[in-house]
Structures are given as C-alpha cells and as structure tokens.
Design an enzyme around this catalytic site. Sequence first.
Site, PDB file in Angstrom:
ATOM      1  N   GLY A  38       0.810  -1.219   0.000  1.00 17.96           N
ATOM      2  CA  GLY A  38       0.000   0.000   0.000  1.00 17.96           C
ATOM      3  C   GLY A  38       0.838   1.261   0.000  1.00 17.96           C
ATOM      4  O   GLY A  38       0.471   2.259  -0.627  1.00 17.96           O
ATOM      5  N   ASP A  39       1.980   1.224   0.678  1.00 15.04           N
ATOM      6  CA  ASP A  39       2.891   2.370   0.704  1.00 15.04           C
ATOM      7  C   ASP A  39       3.341   2.712  -0.715  1.00 15.04           C
ATOM      8  O   ASP A  39       3.319   3.875  -1.121  1.00 15.04           O
ATOM      9  CB  ASP A  39       4.092   2.045   1.600  1.00 15.04           C
ATOM     10  CG  ASP A  39       5.148   3.126   1.593  1.00 15.04           C
ATOM     11  OD1 ASP A  39       4.823   4.288   1.916  1.00 15.04           O
ATOM     12  OD2 ASP A  39       6.312   2.822   1.271  1.00 15.04           O
ATOM     13  N   GLY A  40       3.720   1.705  -1.476  1.00  8.30           N
ATOM     14  CA  GLY A  40       4.162   1.928  -2.850  1.00  8.30           C
ATOM     15  C   GLY A  40       3.044   2.404  -3.758  1.00  8.30           C
ATOM     16  O   GLY A  40       3.232   3.310  -4.572  1.00  8.30           O
TER      17      GLY A  40
END
Length: 149
Positions: A38-40
């Site tokens: 999700g960060d990416g």
Amino acid sequence: MEESVKAALGFVEAYREKLGIGRMDPAMYSPLALAYIGDGVYEIMIRAKVLSRGNMQVNKMHKKSTSLVKAQTQAHMIRLLEPELTDEELAVFKRGRNAKSVTAAKNATIIDYRMATGLEALVGYLYLSERFERLAELISYGLEKIGET
C-alpha cells in the site's frame, strides 16, 4: 468503468503476465504486508497527482510529494476518511493501525505512524482486491478533504 480504472487494470494484468505473478488474495497477507504494498501504491498515486499539475522542477515535485506521503498527512487524511469507510474497510484499517511493527517512526508521533500504517494497509488491501475505483475514490476524496485537489 472509468477509463483510468480500466488502464490500471490493464497495467496490472500486463505486469503480472510479464513477471509471472498470479492473482493475490489480500486475506492471505498480514496487515504489515498490506501496508508494504500500500505504501508503494499510495506513493505512485501521489506522484502521478503531483506530476499532473504540470511541468516543474523535480525538486519542487519531490517536496510536494513528500509532504503528502508523510505519516502526519496520511494520519490526517485517514481521520477524515474514517466515516466514509465500509465496515470491511474499517476493519482492514484497524488491523493495519494496530499491527506491531519493528520499525519506529522517524519523523512522526507513534500515533500518526500507526494511523498512516492503517491507511497504507487499506490501500494495499484495495489494490490487491483490484478495487481500483474505490481506491481512487477514497484517495481523491481524502486529498480533497485536506485541501489538495
């Protein structure tokens, strides 16, 4: 289906085929694994949004992107989005928020860091679930709520 969602689905299908990656069931991953992807995904969405504002110095784009992906901003965004989440989405967010990470927050409070991890887990969950339209809807609404439209 919105054109950008169709394009995203086409991209996902293409890279999975070329890299030999099958469909991934988000229920099979820990909240921190969901936050990892999700960060990416969140960062690429923010970078695309910043880039769409027109050509500018890369340093300015980087500063703007950084201000939107930092834990404090993500925590603020998820607080504003929380009432809009479905029960399922809220559960995923809470699992991510409550997950015990071995990494410590560098430039954020532990509360903001955990809230941001929850948002990233939700983004990862929606991405792996291929709910691109809902993902785009939430991030777009969140950016609008924090004054970044």
